[in-house]
Design a protein around this motif. Structure first.
Motif, PDB file in Angstrom:
ATOM      1  N   THR A  23     -15.437 -30.880 -20.172  1.00 36.25           N
ATOM      2  CA  THR A  23     -15.287 -30.604 -21.608  1.00 36.25           C
ATOM      3  C   THR A  23     -13.894 -30.918 -22.150  1.00 36.25           C
ATOM      4  OG1 THR A  23     -14.785 -28.282 -21.123  1.00 36.25           O
ATOM      5  CG2 THR A  23     -17.086 -28.825 -21.645  1.00 36.25           C
ATOM      6  N   ILE A  26      -9.156 -34.895 -18.297  1.00 34.87           N
ATOM      7  CA  ILE A  26      -9.559 -36.022 -17.459  1.00 34.87           C
ATOM      8  C   ILE A  26     -11.088 -36.036 -17.271  1.00 34.87           C
ATOM      9  CG2 ILE A  26      -9.374 -36.964 -15.107  1.00 34.87           C
ATOM     10  CD1 ILE A  26      -6.437 -35.864 -15.105  1.00 34.87           C
ATOM     11  N   ARG A  46     -16.757 -23.589 -17.886  1.00 35.23           N
ATOM     12  CA  ARG A  46     -17.007 -22.141 -18.015  1.00 35.23           C
ATOM     13  C   ARG A  46     -17.294 -21.759 -19.456  1.00 35.23           C
ATOM     14  NH1 ARG A  46     -11.392 -20.744 -15.394  1.00 35.23           N
ATOM     15  NH2 ARG A  46     -11.017 -22.405 -16.893  1.00 35.23           N
ATOM     16  N   ASN A  47     -16.654 -22.422 -20.401  1.00 33.55           N
ATOM     17  CA  ASN A  47     -16.779 -22.045 -21.812  1.00 33.55           C
ATOM     18  C   ASN A  47     -18.039 -22.664 -22.426  1.00 33.55           C
ATOM     19  OD1 ASN A  47     -16.510 -22.184 -24.704  1.00 33.55           O
ATOM     20  ND2 ASN A  47     -14.366 -21.588 -24.442  1.00 33.55           N
ATOM     21  N   CYS A  70     -20.822 -23.088 -15.776  1.00 32.64           N
ATOM     22  CA  CYS A  70     -20.626 -22.837 -14.343  1.00 32.64           C
ATOM     23  C   CYS A  70     -19.145 -22.647 -14.060  1.00 32.64           C
ATOM     24  CB  CYS A  70     -21.157 -24.051 -13.561  1.00 32.64           C
ATOM     25  SG  CYS A  70     -20.615 -24.136 -11.857  1.00 32.64           S
ATOM     26  N   ASP A  71     -18.835 -21.657 -13.269  1.00 31.31           N
ATOM     27  CA  ASP A  71     -17.474 -21.506 -12.758  1.00 31.31           C
ATOM     28  C   ASP A  71     -17.496 -22.026 -11.323  1.00 31.31           C
ATOM     29  OD1 ASP A  71     -15.093 -20.738 -11.624  1.00 31.31           O
ATOM     30  OD2 ASP A  71     -15.104 -18.716 -12.485  1.00 31.31           O
ATOM     31  N   VAL A  72     -16.889 -23.178 -11.096  1.00 36.20           N
ATOM     32  CA  VAL A  72     -17.011 -23.797  -9.769  1.00 36.20           C
ATOM     33  C   VAL A  72     -16.295 -23.009  -8.670  1.00 36.20           C
ATOM     34  CG1 VAL A  72     -17.365 -26.162 -10.632  1.00 36.20           C
ATOM     35  CG2 VAL A  72     -15.054 -25.391 -10.034  1.00 36.20           C
ATOM     36  N   ASN A  99     -13.842 -32.872 -10.094  1.00 32.77           N
ATOM     37  CA  ASN A  99     -12.663 -32.996 -10.949  1.00 32.77           C
ATOM     38  C   ASN A  99     -11.897 -31.692 -11.166  1.00 32.77           C
ATOM     39  OD1 ASN A  99     -10.985 -34.134 -13.239  1.00 32.77           O
ATOM     40  ND2 ASN A  99     -12.238 -32.657 -14.368  1.00 32.77           N
ATOM     41  N   THR A 149     -10.635 -35.690  -7.877  1.00 31.22           N
ATOM     42  CA  THR A 149      -9.394 -35.768  -8.642  1.00 31.22           C
ATOM     43  C   THR A 149      -8.325 -35.054  -7.828  1.00 31.22           C
ATOM     44  OG1 THR A 149     -10.691 -35.659 -10.670  1.00 31.22           O
ATOM     45  CG2 THR A 149      -8.327 -35.418 -10.890  1.00 31.22           C
ATOM     46  N   LYS A 168      -4.309 -30.370  -2.678  1.00 28.18           N
ATOM     47  CA  LYS A 168      -4.574 -31.787  -2.961  1.00 28.18           C
ATOM     48  C   LYS A 168      -4.419 -32.621  -1.683  1.00 28.18           C
ATOM     49  CE  LYS A 168      -5.286 -31.263  -7.450  1.00 28.18           C
ATOM     50  NZ  LYS A 168      -6.615 -31.414  -8.038  1.00 28.18           N
ATOM     51  N   ILE A 197      -0.637 -36.470 -16.869  1.00 33.31           N
ATOM     52  CA  ILE A 197      -1.609 -37.006 -17.826  1.00 33.31           C
ATOM     53  C   ILE A 197      -1.662 -36.008 -18.977  1.00 33.31           C
ATOM     54  CG2 ILE A 197      -4.017 -37.712 -18.144  1.00 33.31           C
ATOM     55  CD1 ILE A 197      -2.554 -39.371 -15.952  1.00 33.31           C
ATOM     56  N   THR A 199      -3.019 -33.621 -21.033  1.00 37.90           N
ATOM     57  CA  THR A 199      -4.226 -32.775 -21.159  1.00 37.90           C
ATOM     58  C   THR A 199      -3.799 -31.337 -21.445  1.00 37.90           C
ATOM     59  OG1 THR A 199      -4.310 -32.027 -18.863  1.00 37.90           O
ATOM     60  CG2 THR A 199      -5.374 -34.145 -19.330  1.00 37.90           C
ATOM     61  N   SER A 200      -4.825 -30.493 -21.719  1.00 36.15           N
ATOM     62  CA  SER A 200      -4.526 -29.091 -22.025  1.00 36.15           C
ATOM     63  C   SER A 200      -3.861 -28.379 -20.849  1.00 36.15           C
ATOM     64  CB  SER A 200      -5.808 -28.358 -22.423  1.00 36.15           C
ATOM     65  OG  SER A 200      -6.756 -28.399 -21.371  1.00 36.15           O
TER      66      SER A 200
HETATM   67  N1  LIG Z   1      -3.236 -33.319 -16.291  1.00 34.20           N
HETATM   68  C1  LIG Z   1      -2.438 -33.718 -15.327  1.00 34.20           C
HETATM   69  O1  LIG Z   1      -1.253 -34.048 -15.553  1.00 34.20           O
HETATM   70  C2  LIG Z   1      -2.943 -33.788 -13.903  1.00 34.20           C
HETATM   71  C3  LIG Z   1      -2.123 -34.362 -12.943  1.00 34.20           C
HETATM   72  C4  LIG Z   1      -2.573 -34.440 -11.634  1.00 34.20           C
HETATM   73  C5  LIG Z   1      -3.822 -33.964 -11.301  1.00 34.20           C
HETATM   74  N2  LIG Z   1      -4.605 -33.407 -12.257  1.00 34.20           N
HETATM   75  C6  LIG Z   1      -5.925 -32.893 -11.845  1.00 34.20           C
HETATM   76  O2  LIG Z   1      -6.906 -33.356 -12.743  1.00 34.20           O
HETATM   77  C7  LIG Z   1      -7.982 -32.417 -12.782  1.00 34.20           C
HETATM   78  C8  LIG Z   1      -8.353 -32.150 -14.224  1.00 34.20           C
HETATM   79  O3  LIG Z   1      -7.207 -31.649 -14.891  1.00 34.20           O
HETATM   80  P1  LIG Z   1      -7.044 -31.696 -16.481  1.00 34.20           P
HETATM   81  O4  LIG Z   1      -5.596 -31.838 -16.735  1.00 34.20           O
HETATM   82  O5  LIG Z   1      -7.988 -32.662 -17.063  1.00 34.20           O
HETATM   83  O6  LIG Z   1      -7.481 -30.199 -16.847  1.00 34.20           O
HETATM   84  P2  LIG Z   1      -7.858 -29.551 -18.256  1.00 34.20           P
HETATM   85  O7  LIG Z   1      -7.427 -30.397 -19.410  1.00 34.20           O
HETATM   86  O8  LIG Z   1      -7.338 -28.158 -18.168  1.00 34.20           O
HETATM   87  O9  LIG Z   1      -9.469 -29.531 -18.248  1.00 34.20           O
HETATM   88  C9  LIG Z   1     -10.095 -28.765 -17.290  1.00 34.20           C
HETATM   89  C10 LIG Z   1     -11.597 -28.911 -17.436  1.00 34.20           C
HETATM   90  O10 LIG Z   1     -12.215 -28.257 -16.324  1.00 34.20           O
HETATM   91  C11 LIG Z   1     -12.962 -27.124 -16.756  1.00 34.20           C
HETATM   92  N3  LIG Z   1     -12.733 -26.050 -15.765  1.00 34.20           N
HETATM   93  C12 LIG Z   1     -11.562 -25.476 -15.428  1.00 34.20           C
HETATM   94  N4  LIG Z   1     -11.762 -24.537 -14.485  1.00 34.20           N
HETATM   95  C13 LIG Z   1     -13.084 -24.545 -14.213  1.00 34.20           C
HETATM   96  C14 LIG Z   1     -13.905 -23.796 -13.322  1.00 34.20           C
HETATM   97  N5  LIG Z   1     -13.382 -22.861 -12.523  1.00 34.20           N
HETATM   98  N6  LIG Z   1     -15.226 -24.065 -13.284  1.00 34.20           N
HETATM   99  C15 LIG Z   1     -15.767 -25.019 -14.099  1.00 34.20           C
HETATM  100  N7  LIG Z   1     -15.033 -25.753 -14.957  1.00 34.20           N
HETATM  101  C16 LIG Z   1     -13.716 -25.508 -15.019  1.00 34.20           C
HETATM  102  C17 LIG Z   1     -12.422 -26.797 -18.142  1.00 34.20           C
HETATM  103  O11 LIG Z   1     -13.373 -26.114 -18.949  1.00 34.20           O
HETATM  104  P3  LIG Z   1     -13.418 -24.489 -18.974  1.00 34.20           P
HETATM  105  O12 LIG Z   1     -12.013 -24.018 -19.156  1.00 34.20           O
HETATM  106  O13 LIG Z   1     -14.337 -24.165 -20.107  1.00 34.20           O
HETATM  107  O14 LIG Z   1     -13.989 -24.065 -17.648  1.00 34.20           O
HETATM  108  C18 LIG Z   1     -12.151 -28.213 -18.666  1.00 34.20           C
HETATM  109  O15 LIG Z   1     -13.353 -28.849 -19.038  1.00 34.20           O
HETATM  110  C19 LIG Z   1      -7.519 -31.205 -11.981  1.00 34.20           C
HETATM  111  O16 LIG Z   1      -8.049 -31.260 -10.680  1.00 34.20           O
HETATM  112  C20 LIG Z   1      -6.016 -31.383 -11.902  1.00 34.20           C
HETATM  113  O17 LIG Z   1      -5.432 -30.804 -10.760  1.00 34.20           O
HETATM  114  C21 LIG Z   1      -4.202 -33.304 -13.553  1.00 34.20           C
END
Ligand SMILES: NC(=O)c1ccc[n+]([C@@H]2O[C@H](COP(=O)([O-])OP(=O)(O)OC[C@H]3O[C@@H](n4cnc5c(N)ncnc54)[C@H](OP(=O)(O)O)[C@@H]3O)[C@@H](O)[C@H]2O)c1
Length: 266
Positions: A23, A26, A46-47, A70-72, A99, A149, A168, A197, A199-200
């Protein structure tokens, strides 16, 4: 092996995929990239309100995307998710994108036992179990591709990220093991390892202008990445075009992980 033509090598038409955490950030970009290449995609978050908002918007764009709340990090939620996936895709899954991941930033000596367990459970145990649950579906599909990811934190040390980096690093090793263990079933396993990247997840830490400048100093390409720049690699790793690539962890990091010493002002 018969040689597929160019159009079918660059298409996901007829394929099914599960993207966790689709949602925002990434994961959201990955859902759109896979659906854009013609795959039917299931995602989760989750939301509930945010999930249904995304599903409505994808439907308007013509993408075929379904979803589950789903909360993974919960074992029972993961089992329910995979039941949903099996039912939506009739027991076949071509693509699994693990992811979801979270972060707790602090020096390792300050981690409580609970914080340590939370990170391990969300970032590693959950994806290990997701792979176990998805295996029969991936195998049944005849052509499977798993993409994790990961993060550059699995290769190089980053401040206050020893536990997240360890999760990781574990993902990186699992990527290689599955590549060998599941090759006989025609299931490939690869990972993408991003640096910052937009993101939130990281907006709070990057709101600090001095910190952001240090990130730019350390990044040869001198900017943050966009979620679409990760999603395009993920899609490539799922396409038949990458059918001989398995066991690889590829950084999407603007050159950060290969940067030895290139002073900005010399
Ligand atoms: N952004 C970066 O700079 C960066 C860098 C390196 C690696 N990564 C990796 O990239 C991946 C994605 O990160 P992102 O930055 O895209 O995160 P994000 O913007 O916070 O988005 C997280 C997404 O995952 C969902 N989510 C989070 N916890 C969850 C759970 N327990 N069960 C189900 N869904 C869940 C969130 O929705 P809900 O909150 O509604 O559950 C949302 O859709 C992660 O593995 C992170 O470690 C990110």
């Amino acid at each position: 092996m018969s040689k597929p033509n160019r159009a079918s090598r660059w298409s996901l038409h007829g394929m099914t995929g599960l993207v966790t955490g689709g949602t925002r950030g990434i994961g959201h970009a990955i859902v759109e990239e896979l659906a854009g290449f013609g795959a039917r995609v299931h995602t989760c978050a989750r939301n509930e309100a945010e999930l249904y908002k995304c599903l409505r918007s994808w439907e308007k764009e013509g993408f075929i995307v379904t979803g589950s709340v789903c909360d993974v990090s919960s074992r029972t939620d993961r089992e329910k998710l995979m039941e949903d996936v099996s039912s939506v895709f009739n027991g076949n899954l071509n693509i699994l994108i693990n992811n979801v991941g979270r972060n707790i930033r602090k020096p390792m000596v300050d981690f409580t036992a609970e914080e340590f367990s939370t990170l391990m459970a969300t970032n590693f145990e959950s994806i290990f179990h997701m792979c176990q649950l998805a295996y029969p579906l991936l195998k049944a599909s005849g052509t499977g591709s798993v993409v994790f990811t990961s993060s550059v934190s699995g290769f190089v040390s980053l401040k206050s990220m020893s536990v997240q980096g360890a999760t990781k690093g574990a993902i990186n090793q699992l990527t290689k093991n599955l590549a060998c263990e599941w090759a006989k079933d025609n299931i490939r396993s690869n990972a993408v390892a991003p640096w910052y990247i937009r993101t939130s997840m990281v907006e709070q830490v990057l709101a600090n202008k001095e910190y952001l400048e240090e990130v730019f100093d350390r990044t040869p390409i001198r900017r943050l990445g966009d979620p679409t720049e990760v999603a395009s690699l993920v899609a490539f790793l799922c396409l038949p075009a990458s059918s001989y690539i398995t066991g690889q962890i590829i950084c999407v990091d603007g050159g950060m992980s290969v940067n030895g010493f290139y002073p900005r002002h010399d």
